[in-house]
Design an enzyme around this catalytic site. Structure first.
Site, PDB file in Angstrom:
ATOM      1  CG  ASP A 234      -1.811   1.266   1.285  1.00 37.42           C
ATOM      2  OD1 ASP A 234      -2.492   1.509   0.605  1.00 37.42           O
ATOM      3  OD2 ASP A 234      -1.711   2.019   2.307  1.00 37.42           O
ATOM      4  CB  SER A 235       0.216   4.873  -0.717  1.00 34.32           C
ATOM      5  OG  SER A 235      -0.953   4.835   0.077  1.00 34.32           O
TER       6      SER A 235
ATOM      7  CD  GLU B  55      -2.237   8.378   7.213  1.00 37.18           C
ATOM      8  OE1 GLU B  55      -1.184   8.958   7.523  1.00 37.18           O
ATOM      9  OE2 GLU B  55      -2.328   7.598   6.221  1.00 37.18           O
TER      10      GLU B  55
ATOM     11  CG  HIS C 292      -6.505   5.990   5.262  1.00 39.73           C
ATOM     12  ND1 HIS C 292      -6.064   5.469   4.117  1.00 39.73           N
ATOM     13  CD2 HIS C 292      -5.746   6.394   5.897  1.00 39.73           C
ATOM     14  CE1 HIS C 292      -4.659   5.723   4.446  1.00 39.73           C
ATOM     15  NE2 HIS C 292      -4.528   6.196   5.357  1.00 39.73           N
TER      16      HIS C 292
ATOM     17  CB  CYS D 208      -9.926   5.494   0.143  1.00 42.56           C
ATOM     18  SG  CYS D 208      -8.447   6.034   0.732  1.00 42.56           S
TER      19      CYS D 208
ATOM     20  CE1 TYR E  83       2.756   5.600  -2.926  1.00 47.15           C
ATOM     21  CE2 TYR E  83       1.856   3.945  -4.212  1.00 47.15           C
ATOM     22  CZ  TYR E  83       2.873   4.317  -3.446  1.00 47.15           C
ATOM     23  OH  TYR E  83       3.873   3.611  -3.512  1.00 47.15           O
ATOM     24  N   GLY E  84      -2.725   9.142  -3.720  1.00 41.24           N
ATOM     25  CA  GLY E  84      -3.955   9.482  -4.314  1.00 41.24           C
ATOM     26  C   GLY E  84      -3.906  10.981  -5.029  1.00 41.24           C
TER      27      GLY E  84
ATOM     28  CB  CYS F  37      -2.579   1.036  -2.556  1.00 37.55           C
ATOM     29  SG  CYS F  37      -3.213   2.848  -2.828  1.00 37.55           S
ATOM     30  CG  ASN F  38      -9.322   1.218  -2.887  1.00 34.85           C
ATOM     31  OD1 ASN F  38     -10.160   0.751  -3.178  1.00 34.85           O
ATOM     32  ND2 ASN F  38      -8.794   1.093  -1.622  1.00 34.85           N
TER      33      ASN F  38
HETATM   34  N1  DGL Z   1      -3.955   3.961   0.060  1.00 33.97           N
HETATM   35  C1  DGL Z   1      -4.581   5.036  -0.748  1.00 33.97           C
HETATM   36  C2  DGL Z   1      -5.949   4.251  -1.221  1.00 33.97           C
HETATM   37  O1  DGL Z   1      -6.555   3.207  -1.000  1.00 33.97           O
HETATM   38  C3  DGL Z   1      -5.011   6.172  -0.005  1.00 33.97           C
HETATM   39  C4  DGL Z   1      -3.929   7.051   0.511  1.00 33.97           C
HETATM   40  C5  DGL Z   1      -3.057   7.514  -0.577  1.00 33.97           C
HETATM   41  O2  DGL Z   1      -3.606   8.484  -1.194  1.00 33.97           O
HETATM   42  O3  DGL Z   1      -1.920   7.198  -0.718  1.00 33.97           O
HETATM   43  O4  DGL Z   1      -6.380   4.723  -2.336  1.00 33.97           O
END
Ligand code: DGL
Length: 275
Positions: free
Chosen positions: A13-14, A155, A189, A187, A45-46, A76-77
């Site tokens: 994941d990011s 977070e 989170h 996402c 990453y988003g 990660c989505n």
């Molecule tokens: N892990 C990212 C997602 O599921 C969320 C956090 C990010 O923007 O990196 O899209």
């Protein structure tokens, strides 16, 4: 196949959020070992471009392949939406992302054919969820909304907070006005906001947690390929779950300990730019 079965699954994941996916794997597939990589130095990453996310994801896959893994889960989505094809090409082993399992469950769940998606800006721009849902059922209408402020709120631990409630409602207002009866928490989170979102949208809207659907899909895929772990993880086995990050292991371990069913003692730093 027990040799392959006992190999770990690479999950990445990011950053911290993908631990919601690791948690579902731990709960639903308790015999599986996991190597988790969180790109805490380069999160989020988003808000990044496809080229960057593809480059980061390829580096992470190269690192995970040094860990003797049997499959990869893109927790990660955003990385799934933008880089699953490139990750699959780089991996040379089975790869599962979070989008397809989430989309499939949403398509199965909706009764009125109106599905909402909230996700990062990058994920929404790819239309990954809406395309996946329409491939399953072209009659379903999908309404999407980027929720950029929710990741930092989670977070910060502001999960039950008036400010967070207000921001969620700002994001969901339009979707609810369209009459959605199913909402994808697209996402990593957002499942941590589930009870807050449930309180705000009421019982009429089905909430889809792609993390949970992905763990189930992973179980089916491993069984179908004869890759599942048949032996149990012995109590006291030194490292059934290993954690790696690109920065700030302390913040990572404290977040991990707040959401995982196991005690996370440490996360090792990986110089990910070298892969
Ligand atoms: N892990 C990212 C997602 O599921 C969320 C956090 C990010 O923007 O990196 O899209």
């Amino acid at each position: 196949m027990e040799k392959a079965g006992s190999m770990p699954i690479g999950v990445f994941d990011s950053g911290l959020g993908g631990l919601t996916v690791a948690r579902e794997i731990m709960r639903n597939l308790p015999n599986e070992r996991i190597v988790y990589f969180g790109d805490t130095a380069r999160v989020p990453y988003g808000s990044k471009s496809k080229n960057t996310i593809v480059r980061y994801s390829r580096q992470i896959v190269r690192f995970l392949k040094t860990q003797d893994i049997k499959a990869i889960v893109i927790a990660c989505n955003t990385a799934t939406a933008l880089a699953i094809d490139e990750v699959s090409e780089e991996a040379g082993m089975p790869v599962i992302g979070v989008v397809e399992p989430g989309a499939r469950m949403a398509a199965e769940s909706t009764r009125n054919g109106k599905v909402g998606v909230i996700a990062t800006r990058a994920t929404i721009h790819t239309h990954a969820y809406s395309n996946a849902i329409r491939r399953i059922n072209p009659d379903i209408r999908v309404f999407s909304q980027a929720g950029a402020l929710l990741v930092p709120l989670v977070e910060e631990g502001w999960v039950h907070d008036r400010v967070t409630d207000e921001i969620i409602m700002r994001y969901l207002d339009d979707l609810l006005e369209h009459g959605i009866d199913t909402l994808i928490l697209g996402c990593t989170h957002y499942p941590l906001l589930r009870s807050t979102i449930r309180k705000l949208v009421g019982d009429e809207v089905t909430l889809i947690n792609p993390a949970y659907e992905t763990a189930k899909e992973l179980g089916r895929m491993l069984a179908c390929r004869g890759l599942e772990s048949t032996g149990t993880i012995e109590e006291g086995e030194p490292y059934p779950y290993k954690f790696f990050v690109s920065d700030d292991p302390d913040k990572f371990t404290s977040f991990a300990n707040s959401i995982l069913p196991v005690d996370v003692k440490m996360a090792k730093i990986v110089p990910i730019e070298e892969y």
